[in-house]
Scaffold this motif. Structure first.
Motif, PDB file in Angstrom:
ATOM      1  N   ARG A  68       0.837  -1.211   0.000  1.00 47.77           N
ATOM      2  CA  ARG A  68       0.000   0.000   0.000  1.00 47.77           C
ATOM      3  C   ARG A  68       0.872   1.260   0.000  1.00 47.77           C
ATOM      4  O   ARG A  68       0.548   2.239  -0.661  1.00 47.77           O
ATOM      5  CB  ARG A  68      -0.961  -0.004   1.180  1.00 47.77           C
ATOM      6  CG  ARG A  68      -2.062  -1.019   1.025  1.00 47.77           C
ATOM      7  CD  ARG A  68      -3.179  -0.821   2.038  1.00 47.77           C
ATOM      8  NE  ARG A  68      -4.120  -1.902   1.972  1.00 47.77           N
ATOM      9  CZ  ARG A  68      -5.021  -2.084   1.010  1.00 47.77           C
ATOM     10  NH1 ARG A  68      -5.074  -1.219   0.011  1.00 47.77           N
ATOM     11  NH2 ARG A  68      -5.852  -3.104   1.031  1.00 47.77           N
ATOM     12  N   SER A  69       1.964   1.203   0.738  1.00 45.41           N
ATOM     13  CA  SER A  69       2.894   2.332   0.763  1.00 45.41           C
ATOM     14  C   SER A  69       3.489   2.560  -0.630  1.00 45.41           C
ATOM     15  O   SER A  69       3.641   3.712  -1.070  1.00 45.41           O
ATOM     16  CB  SER A  69       4.008   2.051   1.784  1.00 45.41           C
ATOM     17  OG  SER A  69       4.915   3.108   1.822  1.00 45.41           O
ATOM     18  N   ALA A  70       3.798   1.475  -1.316  1.00 40.41           N
ATOM     19  CA  ALA A  70       4.328   1.597  -2.678  1.00 40.41           C
ATOM     20  C   ALA A  70       3.274   2.179  -3.619  1.00 40.41           C
ATOM     21  O   ALA A  70       3.597   3.008  -4.488  1.00 40.41           O
ATOM     22  CB  ALA A  70       4.803   0.239  -3.187  1.00 40.41           C
ATOM     23  N   LYS A  76       1.648   9.393  -5.852  1.00 40.56           N
ATOM     24  CA  LYS A  76       2.335  10.685  -5.722  1.00 40.56           C
ATOM     25  C   LYS A  76       3.248  10.939  -6.917  1.00 40.56           C
ATOM     26  O   LYS A  76       3.332  12.065  -7.405  1.00 40.56           O
ATOM     27  CB  LYS A  76       3.156  10.716  -4.421  1.00 40.56           C
ATOM     28  CG  LYS A  76       2.297  10.760  -3.174  1.00 40.56           C
ATOM     29  CD  LYS A  76       3.162  10.671  -1.927  1.00 40.56           C
ATOM     30  CE  LYS A  76       2.308  10.604  -0.672  1.00 40.56           C
ATOM     31  NZ  LYS A  76       3.133  10.406   0.537  1.00 40.56           N
ATOM     32  N   LEU A  77       3.931   9.890  -7.360  1.00 37.65           N
ATOM     33  CA  LEU A  77       4.855  10.055  -8.487  1.00 37.65           C
ATOM     34  C   LEU A  77       4.127  10.442  -9.770  1.00 37.65           C
ATOM     35  O   LEU A  77       4.628  11.268 -10.531  1.00 37.65           O
ATOM     36  CB  LEU A  77       5.662   8.772  -8.708  1.00 37.65           C
ATOM     37  CG  LEU A  77       6.719   8.455  -7.655  1.00 37.65           C
ATOM     38  CD1 LEU A  77       7.324   7.076  -7.903  1.00 37.65           C
ATOM     39  CD2 LEU A  77       7.803   9.523  -7.619  1.00 37.65           C
ATOM     40  N   VAL A  78       2.951   9.841 -10.012  1.00 36.84           N
ATOM     41  CA  VAL A  78       2.250  10.178 -11.252  1.00 36.84           C
ATOM     42  C   VAL A  78       1.685  11.597 -11.210  1.00 36.84           C
ATOM     43  O   VAL A  78       1.368  12.153 -12.256  1.00 36.84           O
ATOM     44  CB  VAL A  78       1.136   9.155 -11.603  1.00 36.84           C
ATOM     45  CG1 VAL A  78       1.704   7.771 -11.810  1.00 36.84           C
ATOM     46  CG2 VAL A  78       0.025   9.140 -10.583  1.00 36.84           C
ATOM     47  N   ARG A  79       1.602  12.164 -10.023  1.00 35.86           N
ATOM     48  CA  ARG A  79       1.115  13.547  -9.889  1.00 35.86           C
ATOM     49  C   ARG A  79       2.258  14.551  -9.802  1.00 35.86           C
ATOM     50  O   ARG A  79       2.021  15.760  -9.752  1.00 35.86           O
ATOM     51  CB  ARG A  79       0.238  13.668  -8.641  1.00 35.86           C
ATOM     52  CG  ARG A  79      -1.051  12.899  -8.733  1.00 35.86           C
ATOM     53  CD  ARG A  79      -1.892  13.105  -7.481  1.00 35.86           C
ATOM     54  NE  ARG A  79      -3.032  12.216  -7.492  1.00 35.86           N
ATOM     55  CZ  ARG A  79      -3.370  11.416  -6.500  1.00 35.86           C
ATOM     56  NH1 ARG A  79      -2.675  11.410  -5.389  1.00 35.86           N
ATOM     57  NH2 ARG A  79      -4.424  10.635  -6.597  1.00 35.86           N
ATOM     58  N   ALA A  80       3.495  14.054  -9.780  1.00 34.31           N
ATOM     59  CA  ALA A  80       4.654  14.937  -9.640  1.00 34.31           C
ATOM     60  C   ALA A  80       4.735  15.898 -10.825  1.00 34.31           C
ATOM     61  O   ALA A  80       4.469  15.535 -11.965  1.00 34.31           O
ATOM     62  CB  ALA A  80       5.933  14.110  -9.542  1.00 34.31           C
ATOM     63  N   LYS A  81       5.135  17.104 -10.518  1.00 37.40           N
ATOM     64  CA  LYS A  81       5.201  18.147 -11.537  1.00 37.40           C
ATOM     65  C   LYS A  81       6.539  18.176 -12.267  1.00 37.40           C
ATOM     66  O   LYS A  81       6.619  18.614 -13.404  1.00 37.40           O
ATOM     67  CB  LYS A  81       4.963  19.525 -10.899  1.00 37.40           C
ATOM     68  CG  LYS A  81       3.650  19.633 -10.159  1.00 37.40           C
ATOM     69  CD  LYS A  81       2.484  19.616 -11.091  1.00 37.40           C
ATOM     70  CE  LYS A  81       1.206  19.831 -10.297  1.00 37.40           C
ATOM     71  NZ  LYS A  81       0.076  19.153 -10.809  1.00 37.40           N
ATOM     72  N   SER A  91      13.203   9.652  -2.402  1.00 35.57           N
ATOM     73  CA  SER A  91      14.123   9.704  -1.271  1.00 35.57           C
ATOM     74  C   SER A  91      13.369   9.545   0.051  1.00 35.57           C
ATOM     75  O   SER A  91      13.770   8.762   0.911  1.00 35.57           O
ATOM     76  CB  SER A  91      14.886  11.022  -1.287  1.00 35.57           C
ATOM     77  OG  SER A  91      15.709  11.135  -0.148  1.00 35.57           O
ATOM     78  N   ASP A  92      12.272  10.274   0.205  1.00 38.61           N
ATOM     79  CA  ASP A  92      11.461  10.174   1.417  1.00 38.61           C
ATOM     80  C   ASP A  92      10.915   8.761   1.593  1.00 38.61           C
ATOM     81  O   ASP A  92      10.921   8.207   2.693  1.00 38.61           O
ATOM     82  CB  ASP A  92      10.295  11.172   1.384  1.00 38.61           C
ATOM     83  CG  ASP A  92      10.757  12.613   1.517  1.00 38.61           C
ATOM     84  OD1 ASP A  92      11.923  12.845   1.903  1.00 38.61           O
ATOM     85  OD2 ASP A  92       9.936  13.506   1.225  1.00 38.61           O
ATOM     86  N   TYR A  93      10.463   8.171   0.497  1.00 34.50           N
ATOM     87  CA  TYR A  93       9.920   6.810   0.529  1.00 34.50           C
ATOM     88  C   TYR A  93      11.001   5.809   0.953  1.00 34.50           C
ATOM     89  O   TYR A  93      10.764   4.953   1.805  1.00 34.50           O
ATOM     90  CB  TYR A  93       9.357   6.434  -0.841  1.00 34.50           C
ATOM     91  CG  TYR A  93       8.912   4.998  -0.941  1.00 34.50           C
ATOM     92  CD1 TYR A  93       7.706   4.597  -0.388  1.00 34.50           C
ATOM     93  CD2 TYR A  93       9.695   4.048  -1.578  1.00 34.50           C
ATOM     94  CE1 TYR A  93       7.295   3.271  -0.465  1.00 34.50           C
ATOM     95  CE2 TYR A  93       9.291   2.727  -1.664  1.00 34.50           C
ATOM     96  CZ  TYR A  93       8.088   2.342  -1.108  1.00 34.50           C
ATOM     97  OH  TYR A  93       7.692   1.035  -1.188  1.00 34.50           O
ATOM     98  N   ALA A  94      12.178   5.922   0.383  1.00 33.31           N
ATOM     99  CA  ALA A  94      13.266   4.986   0.700  1.00 33.31           C
ATOM    100  C   ALA A  94      13.635   5.069   2.183  1.00 33.31           C
ATOM    101  O   ALA A  94      13.798   4.040   2.847  1.00 33.31           O
ATOM    102  CB  ALA A  94      14.486   5.269  -0.170  1.00 33.31           C
ATOM    103  N   LYS A  95      13.750   6.273   2.712  1.00 38.94           N
ATOM    104  CA  LYS A  95      14.068   6.447   4.135  1.00 38.94           C
ATOM    105  C   LYS A  95      12.984   5.837   5.012  1.00 38.94           C
ATOM    106  O   LYS A  95      13.276   5.123   5.971  1.00 38.94           O
ATOM    107  CB  LYS A  95      14.229   7.929   4.464  1.00 38.94           C
ATOM    108  CG  LYS A  95      15.469   8.564   3.895  1.00 38.94           C
ATOM    109  CD  LYS A  95      15.481  10.057   4.170  1.00 38.94           C
ATOM    110  CE  LYS A  95      16.562  10.755   3.377  1.00 38.94           C
ATOM    111  NZ  LYS A  95      16.480  12.215   3.492  1.00 38.94           N
ATOM    112  N   SER A  96      11.755   6.123   4.679  1.00 43.69           N
ATOM    113  CA  SER A  96      10.623   5.611   5.450  1.00 43.69           C
ATOM    114  C   SER A  96      10.569   4.089   5.409  1.00 43.69           C
ATOM    115  O   SER A  96      10.356   3.431   6.419  1.00 43.69           O
ATOM    116  CB  SER A  96       9.323   6.211   4.918  1.00 43.69           C
ATOM    117  OG  SER A  96       8.214   5.618   5.541  1.00 43.69           O
TER     118      SER A  96
END
Length: 140
Positions: A68-70, A76-81, A91-96
């Motif tokens: 679910r986190s992925a 979020k990535l598909v909405r990235a500008k 980066s935030d995802y990898a740390k988390s």
């Protein structure tokens, strides 16, 4: 030198978001089936059975949480500008995820240790009982 800004077209983001949603629904169906299958697991030893069920439930919960986190990251990535936002999200995802996986591994390790101790105690008691019976029979 600044990174060139590339805006992802909204049609492409919409299509990607629909794909993520479809995959998420398919995953929900899989999780339902997997949880039913895990609930039917049966073992012969009561201690092992209890801890195996706990471990399976935890592992399934962890897997669900991680997937679910992925999917949340994918949304979020598909909405990235732009590329900078993509890199920050990753980066935030990898740390988390590193923190989450460490906590999950620690919890599963604790359950495994408890299982091993329970099995060892049970085996020790069985050996002691058998030895006592042999001793009683040889003395009686």
């Amino acid at each position: 030198m600044p990174t060139p800004s590339y805006e992802i077209p909204s049609d492409m983001r919409d299509m990607a978001e629909k794909s993520v949603d479809q995959a998420s629904r398919a995953f929900d169906g899989f999780m339902t089936a997997a949880q039913k299958a895990a609930g039917q697991a049966d073992t012969t030893a009561a201690t092992v059975q209890s801890n195996a069920k706990t471990m399976g439930t935890k592992a399934m919960g962890f897997a669900e949480t991680n997937v679910r986190s992925a999917f949340d990251l994918a949304r979020k990535l598909v909405r990235a500008k732009d590329l900078q936002e993509v890199l920050a999200l990753q980066s935030d995802y990898a740390k988390s995820q590193m923190t989450t996986i460490q906590e999950q591994a620690k919890e599963l390790g604790s359950i495994m240790q408890s299982t091993a101790q329970g099995v060892a105690q049970s085996a020790s008691q069985s050996v002691k009982t058998a030895a006592d019976e042999v001793l009683n029979k040889t003395q009686g």
